[in-house]
Design an enzyme around this catalytic site. Sequence first.
Site, PDB file in Angstrom:
ATOM      1  CG  ASP A   1      -1.901   1.131   1.233  1.00  0.00           C
ATOM      2  OD1 ASP A   1      -2.268   1.596   0.139  1.00  0.00           O
ATOM      3  OD2 ASP A   1      -2.317   1.567   2.325  1.00  0.00           O
TER       4      ASP A   1
ATOM      5  CG  ASP B   1      -0.534   1.682  -3.862  1.00  0.00           C
ATOM      6  OD1 ASP B   1      -0.040   2.456  -3.018  1.00  0.00           O
ATOM      7  OD2 ASP B   1      -1.657   1.154  -3.722  1.00  0.00           O
ATOM      8  N   GLY B   2       1.466   4.200  -4.117  1.00  0.00           N
ATOM      9  CA  GLY B   2       1.407   5.665  -4.180  1.00  0.00           C
ATOM     10  C   GLY B   2       2.696   6.266  -4.709  1.00  0.00           C
TER      11      GLY B   2
ATOM     12  NE  ARG C   1       3.980  10.315  -4.054  1.00  0.00           N
ATOM     13  CZ  ARG C   1       3.171   9.634  -3.244  1.00  0.00           C
ATOM     14  NH1 ARG C   1       1.875   9.844  -3.296  1.00  0.00           N
ATOM     15  NH2 ARG C   1       3.652   8.758  -2.386  1.00  0.00           N
TER      16      ARG C   1
ATOM     17  CG  ASP D   1      -4.522   2.754  -2.029  1.00  0.00           C
ATOM     18  OD1 ASP D   1      -3.827   1.740  -1.848  1.00  0.00           O
ATOM     19  OD2 ASP D   1      -4.482   3.739  -1.280  1.00  0.00           O
TER      20      ASP D   1
ATOM     21  CG  ASP E   1      -5.942   0.624   1.934  1.00  0.00           C
ATOM     22  OD1 ASP E   1      -5.167  -0.302   1.646  1.00  0.00           O
ATOM     23  OD2 ASP E   1      -5.672   1.826   1.750  1.00  0.00           O
TER      24      ASP E   1
END
Length: 224
Positions: free
Chosen positions: A57, A60-61, A65, A78, A82
Amino acid sequence: MSNVNSRSKLEYTENVFLFVPNIIGYTRIALAALSLYYMEWHPKACASLYCISCLLDAVDGNAARYFDQCSKFGAVLDMVTDRSTTTCLLCFLSLQYPSWTILFQFLISLDFSSHYMHMYSSMTAGSTSHKKLSESDYKFLHLYYNSSTVLFIMCAGNELFFVALYCLKFFTLNLAWWVLLVVSGVICFAKQFINVVQIVNASKVLANIDQEERRQKALSAKQE
């Protein structure tokens, strides 16, 4: 001219479903599904798969970016992943700790409602992301979403507490595990506080939007 526009659209067409962060999201879902399969009879495999899914988790963010592949679909994927994985674990914990079922039900309800209301209020207010908050919002909430370190600690600690409770049913925990259980329990409590703040903030945002829309409607009616 129309042919030029058509070629331009074809050249810049991207498949959002195949964005790198979204592929990581699919991997998280597969790992979570496997952890659910092992949950009842293979705690080591379950805990390992679940933790890897949660750790991704944070990946992926950064991938979104790095590759400039942020997307609305990815943000929703996402969040849904979660909420779903945590809910599944809490449902299992309610079976293992029946006397605490009502608490787990409350945590599930709080988690879903706070994140749904927060995302919906952000979209209604015209924000490009539910993580973009103004300085006027609650300081705790602003720090939570604008500091990647705080966000990671809160989310990881929250999940670790539930995983530790799960492991407690299968293993005799040593001192290190008990320390982890206590520390993550404190973080989990703080995370629930953030969820409450999210609900309060989202409620105020939506109420202000309603008031402004009604004011504009009343002004339009007077002008007519």
